[in-house]
Design a protein around this motif. Structure first.
Motif, PDB file in Angstrom:
ATOM      1  N   TRP A 226       0.827  -1.211   0.000  1.00  0.00           N
ATOM      2  CA  TRP A 226       0.000   0.000   0.000  1.00  0.00           C
ATOM      3  C   TRP A 226       0.861   1.261   0.000  1.00  0.00           C
ATOM      4  CZ3 TRP A 226      -4.604  -1.570  -1.160  1.00  0.00           C
ATOM      5  CH2 TRP A 226      -5.085  -2.784  -0.678  1.00  0.00           C
ATOM      6  N   GLN A 227       1.921   1.245   0.822  1.00  0.00           N
ATOM      7  CA  GLN A 227       2.818   2.389   0.903  1.00  0.00           C
ATOM      8  C   GLN A 227       4.251   1.868   0.896  1.00  0.00           C
ATOM      9  OE1 GLN A 227       1.647   5.707   3.445  1.00  0.00           O
ATOM     10  NE2 GLN A 227      -0.099   4.509   4.174  1.00  0.00           N
ATOM     11  N   GLN A 228       5.118   2.524   0.119  1.00  0.00           N
ATOM     12  CA  GLN A 228       6.478   2.042  -0.063  1.00  0.00           C
ATOM     13  C   GLN A 228       7.422   2.672   0.959  1.00  0.00           C
ATOM     14  OE1 GLN A 228       7.532   0.906  -4.254  1.00  0.00           O
ATOM     15  NE2 GLN A 228       6.447   2.784  -4.738  1.00  0.00           N
ATOM     16  N   GLN A 229       8.240   1.821   1.579  1.00  0.00           N
ATOM     17  CA  GLN A 229       9.262   2.301   2.492  1.00  0.00           C
ATOM     18  C   GLN A 229      10.582   2.554   1.773  1.00  0.00           C
ATOM     19  OE1 GLN A 229       8.319   3.034   5.630  1.00  0.00           O
ATOM     20  NE2 GLN A 229       6.297   2.391   4.884  1.00  0.00           N
ATOM     21  N   HIS A 230      10.745   1.955   0.604  1.00  0.00           N
ATOM     22  CA  HIS A 230      11.952   2.190  -0.185  1.00  0.00           C
ATOM     23  C   HIS A 230      11.589   2.096  -1.666  1.00  0.00           C
ATOM     24  CE1 HIS A 230      12.238  -2.136  -1.088  1.00  0.00           C
ATOM     25  NE2 HIS A 230      12.007  -2.347   0.202  1.00  0.00           N
ATOM     26  N   GLU A 231      12.481   2.609  -2.501  1.00  0.00           N
ATOM     27  CA  GLU A 231      12.227   2.665  -3.934  1.00  0.00           C
ATOM     28  C   GLU A 231      11.995   1.272  -4.509  1.00  0.00           C
ATOM     29  OE1 GLU A 231      14.384   4.380  -8.016  1.00  0.00           O
ATOM     30  OE2 GLU A 231      15.498   4.225  -6.130  1.00  0.00           O
ATOM     31  N   ALA A 232      10.955   1.156  -5.349  1.00  0.00           N
ATOM     32  CA  ALA A 232      10.634  -0.073  -6.082  1.00  0.00           C
ATOM     33  C   ALA A 232      10.187  -1.216  -5.175  1.00  0.00           C
ATOM     34  CB  ALA A 232      11.809  -0.522  -6.952  1.00  0.00           C
ATOM     35  N   GLU A 233       9.783  -0.917  -3.949  1.00  0.00           N
ATOM     36  CA  GLU A 233       9.333  -1.974  -3.037  1.00  0.00           C
ATOM     37  C   GLU A 233       8.141  -2.727  -3.614  1.00  0.00           C
ATOM     38  OE1 GLU A 233       7.570  -2.455   1.527  1.00  0.00           O
ATOM     39  OE2 GLU A 233       8.300  -0.512   0.809  1.00  0.00           O
ATOM     40  N   ALA A 234       7.184  -2.004  -4.174  1.00  0.00           N
ATOM     41  CA  ALA A 234       5.992  -2.657  -4.720  1.00  0.00           C
ATOM     42  C   ALA A 234       6.347  -3.527  -5.919  1.00  0.00           C
ATOM     43  CB  ALA A 234       4.957  -1.602  -5.114  1.00  0.00           C
ATOM     44  N   ALA A 235       7.184  -3.006  -6.816  1.00  0.00           N
ATOM     45  CA  ALA A 235       7.575  -3.773  -8.002  1.00  0.00           C
ATOM     46  C   ALA A 235       8.340  -5.029  -7.620  1.00  0.00           C
ATOM     47  CB  ALA A 235       8.405  -2.896  -8.937  1.00  0.00           C
ATOM     48  N   GLN A 236       9.186  -4.924  -6.603  1.00  0.00           N
ATOM     49  CA  GLN A 236       9.946  -6.086  -6.161  1.00  0.00           C
ATOM     50  C   GLN A 236       9.034  -7.146  -5.549  1.00  0.00           C
ATOM     51  OE1 GLN A 236      12.843  -4.338  -3.539  1.00  0.00           O
ATOM     52  NE2 GLN A 236      13.968  -3.366  -5.216  1.00  0.00           N
ATOM     53  N   ALA A 237       8.009  -6.694  -4.822  1.00  0.00           N
ATOM     54  CA  ALA A 237       7.058  -7.645  -4.247  1.00  0.00           C
ATOM     55  C   ALA A 237       6.276  -8.353  -5.350  1.00  0.00           C
ATOM     56  CB  ALA A 237       6.104  -6.914  -3.307  1.00  0.00           C
ATOM     57  N   LEU A 238       5.933  -7.613  -6.404  1.00  0.00           N
ATOM     58  CA  LEU A 238       5.198  -8.216  -7.514  1.00  0.00           C
ATOM     59  C   LEU A 238       6.066  -9.229  -8.254  1.00  0.00           C
ATOM     60  CD1 LEU A 238       2.415  -7.966  -9.001  1.00  0.00           C
ATOM     61  CD2 LEU A 238       3.604  -6.483 -10.638  1.00  0.00           C
ATOM     62  N   GLU A 239       7.337  -8.894  -8.464  1.00  0.00           N
ATOM     63  CA  GLU A 239       8.236  -9.835  -9.131  1.00  0.00           C
ATOM     64  C   GLU A 239       8.447 -11.080  -8.284  1.00  0.00           C
ATOM     65  OE1 GLU A 239      12.746 -10.070 -11.069  1.00  0.00           O
ATOM     66  OE2 GLU A 239      12.213  -8.434  -9.699  1.00  0.00           O
ATOM     67  N   ALA A 240       8.594 -10.887  -6.970  1.00  0.00           N
ATOM     68  CA  ALA A 240       8.778 -12.040  -6.090  1.00  0.00           C
ATOM     69  C   ALA A 240       7.572 -12.973  -6.145  1.00  0.00           C
ATOM     70  CB  ALA A 240       9.020 -11.563  -4.660  1.00  0.00           C
ATOM     71  N   LEU A 241       6.379 -12.401  -6.164  1.00  0.00           N
ATOM     72  CA  LEU A 241       5.180 -13.232  -6.275  1.00  0.00           C
ATOM     73  C   LEU A 241       5.141 -13.943  -7.622  1.00  0.00           C
ATOM     74  CD1 LEU A 241       2.440 -14.175  -5.172  1.00  0.00           C
ATOM     75  CD2 LEU A 241       1.438 -12.090  -6.149  1.00  0.00           C
ATOM     76  N   ALA A 242       5.518 -13.240  -8.678  1.00  0.00           N
ATOM     77  CA  ALA A 242       5.475 -13.826 -10.021  1.00  0.00           C
ATOM     78  C   ALA A 242       6.408 -15.023 -10.138  1.00  0.00           C
ATOM     79  CB  ALA A 242       5.838 -12.773 -11.064  1.00  0.00           C
ATOM     80  N   THR A 243       7.547 -14.969  -9.455  1.00  0.00           N
ATOM     81  CA  THR A 243       8.507 -16.071  -9.557  1.00  0.00           C
ATOM     82  C   THR A 243       8.050 -17.307  -8.797  1.00  0.00           C
ATOM     83  OG1 THR A 243       9.769 -15.201  -7.675  1.00  0.00           O
ATOM     84  CG2 THR A 243      10.458 -14.509  -9.875  1.00  0.00           C
ATOM     85  N   GLN A 244       6.988 -17.185  -7.990  1.00  0.00           N
ATOM     86  CA  GLN A 244       6.424 -18.357  -7.310  1.00  0.00           C
ATOM     87  C   GLN A 244       5.550 -19.186  -8.236  1.00  0.00           C
ATOM     88  OE1 GLN A 244       4.331 -17.102  -3.778  1.00  0.00           O
ATOM     89  NE2 GLN A 244       6.016 -15.783  -3.105  1.00  0.00           N
ATOM     90  N   HIS A 245       5.250 -18.635  -9.411  1.00  0.00           N
ATOM     91  CA  HIS A 245       4.381 -19.340 -10.346  1.00  0.00           C
ATOM     92  C   HIS A 245       5.038 -20.656 -10.774  1.00  0.00           C
ATOM     93  CE1 HIS A 245       1.366 -20.015 -13.318  1.00  0.00           C
ATOM     94  NE2 HIS A 245       2.162 -19.808 -14.351  1.00  0.00           N
ATOM     95  N   ASP A 246       4.308 -21.716 -10.675  1.00  0.00           N
ATOM     96  CA  ASP A 246       4.830 -23.046 -10.984  1.00  0.00           C
ATOM     97  C   ASP A 246       5.307 -23.117 -12.429  1.00  0.00           C
ATOM     98  OD1 ASP A 246       3.419 -26.410 -10.583  1.00  0.00           O
ATOM     99  OD2 ASP A 246       5.385 -25.726 -11.231  1.00  0.00           O
ATOM    100  N   ASP A 247       6.480 -23.710 -12.634  1.00  0.00           N
ATOM    101  CA  ASP A 247       7.005 -23.862 -13.992  1.00  0.00           C
ATOM    102  C   ASP A 247       6.031 -24.602 -14.896  1.00  0.00           C
ATOM    103  OD1 ASP A 247       9.285 -22.509 -13.443  1.00  0.00           O
ATOM    104  OD2 ASP A 247      10.503 -24.282 -13.058  1.00  0.00           O
ATOM    105  N   ASP A 248       5.250 -25.503 -14.328  1.00  0.00           N
ATOM    106  CA  ASP A 248       4.304 -26.260 -15.159  1.00  0.00           C
ATOM    107  C   ASP A 248       3.231 -25.361 -15.751  1.00  0.00           C
ATOM    108  OD1 ASP A 248       5.684 -28.550 -14.610  1.00  0.00           O
ATOM    109  OD2 ASP A 248       4.379 -29.142 -12.940  1.00  0.00           O
ATOM    110  N   GLY A 249       3.037 -24.186 -15.148  1.00  0.00           N
ATOM    111  CA  GLY A 249       2.013 -23.296 -15.672  1.00  0.00           C
ATOM    112  C   GLY A 249       2.518 -22.321 -16.704  1.00  0.00           C
TER     113      GLY A 249
END
Length: 407
Positions: A226-249
């Motif tokens: 909701w609110q960023q404590q450092h630069e690109a915090e939101a984008a980094q969280a989104l990328e981290a979630l994206a990398t959890q996507h199963d390779d089979d998908g």
């Protein structure tokens, strides 16, 4: 060979001197938000000027008139009786890659299409750019496409509070009635209701094409930040979630998921609204963690595919085969890999920074390179605050088909 001193960016500042075919960078000064950083830049410029024997052909700086780096360049140029050449922020990012190729002895001949993705750079129209497609040929350039605009509710404050960008996306999607319900729990009902009113009245809501702000909107749409404590915090969280996507998908070749909404193209604008709309529908259900990861993954690939197809169309129109990738968003590994894969699949040669940062830390190199092209072509405009780079008059305006999926 023009000798050019460049003063760099506002954030992650470093200056540099192009001297007799070599690039001499200054130390990093950090963000120009403290007196110490500003004084460090001033000291570096004096040392670089002495290194050049006080003989220069011009000074290069960012297009934004209020940056300390801009004011220093203009003051020094006036003192020395030299031209101060303003270089648009995203054009300078492309210039970094072209300069690297020249310094390596493999200069790029002819025009390129630049895809530059970051948080903010002042545009040639005075607007907030950040997701740009540029046609660049020596000293000539033209904006040929960009990410669709989102409102910046509250101006610069929106860059620190991703929920504002999610609200802007809801408003653009015609779903403004959801703003208070979705965000009141995190920011309070009064703030959420007030922001909706701001968007509906268009008060202090300048438009932006920023890739960084689209990432903020997507992250907040999934409830990640909701609110960023450092630069690109939101984008980094989104990328981290994206990398959890199963390779089979995943599909081969970094293709977007055909079961989900794609980005759309219209008149050179890449609209991620349909993609973000599906993110809003999944964020609140804790049982849908795999689905949220799949949507985060798809957001990256849909952005890459939309940009790649728009770049391929622009390149085909001009007959060029090289695309330059630059900007701080390329620190996102998934986005960077997807862009490279999609562009290569479309038969395009892809270049990006190798020896220098893809972010603002290397911007002085690109400023110097573009300024050198202008000086070599006799294109000096003194202390002009806006770019005066002509484009080839014979080049027709880009034409794009009606909206259609990018897949």
């Amino acid at each position: 060979m023009p000798r050019v001193l460049a003063t760099g960016a506002y954030l992650k500042n470093a200056a540099g001197l192009w001297l007799d075919g070599a690039w001499l960078p200054s130390p990093d000064h950090g963000d120009l938000v403290t007196p110490q950083a500003c004084r460090a830049l001033e000291d570096s410029l004096e040392r670089l000027l002495a290194r050049a024997g006080h003989h220069l052909d011009g000074l290069a700086h960012d297009l934004h008139p209020d940056f300390h780096s801009t004011r220093l360049a203009q003051a020094l140029a006036e003192r020395l009786g030299l031209p101060a050449l303003s270089v648009q922020h995203h054009l300078a990012h492309v210039g970094v890659v072209l300069a690297e190729q020249a310094l390596a002895g493999t200069p790029v001949e002819g025009p390129v299409i630049g895809i530059v993705l970051d948080g903010y750079g002042r545009g040639a129209d005075g607007g907030a750019w950040g997701g740009e497609l540029l046609w660049v040929d020596g000293p000539h350039w033209l904006r040929v496409g960009h990410l669709a605009h989102l409102a910046l509710p509250g101006g610069d404050r929106a860059a620190r509070e991703p929920w504002r960008m999610a609200s802007a996306a809801l408003h653009a999607l015609g779903r403004a009635d959801e703003i208070t319900r979705r965000h009141a729990g995190a920011v309070g009902i009064e703030r959420a209701h007030g922001l909706r009113a701001m968007l509906e009245r268009g008060l202090n809501c300048p438009p932006t094409s920023s890739a960084g702000r689209w990432f903020d909107a997507a992250a907040a749409a999934l409830g990640l930040c909701w609110q960023q404590q450092h630069e690109a915090e939101a984008a980094q969280a989104l990328e981290a979630l994206a990398t959890q996507h199963d390779d089979d998908g995943r599909l081969t070749g970094f293709e977007p998921d055909p079961r989900l909404a794609p980005a759309t193209l219209r008149d050179g604008r890449i609209d991620l609204g349909p993609v973000v709309a599906e993110l809003f529908d999944a964020w609140s259900d804790a049982t849908q963690a795999p689905q949220r990861a799949r949507l985060a993954h798809h957001f990256h690939l849909a952005m890459a595919d939309g940009l790649a197809q728009a770049a391929a169309r622009a390149a085909a129109q001009d007959g060029c085969d090289t695309v330059v990738l630059a900007g701080g968003c390329l620190f996102n590994r998934l986005l960077s890999q997807a862009l490279h894969a999609r562009l290569s699949l479309l038969g395009l040669r892809v270049l990006r920074p190798v020896a220098h940062s893809c972010g603002d830390a290397a911007l002085a190199l690109g400023q110097a390179w573009i300024a050198r092209q202008r000086l070599a072509a006799g294109m000096t405009q003194g202390h002009a605050a806006t770019p005066s780079l002509p484009v080839r008059s014979a080049r027709p305006s880009p034409r794009f088909p009606e909206p259609q999926p990018c897949a």
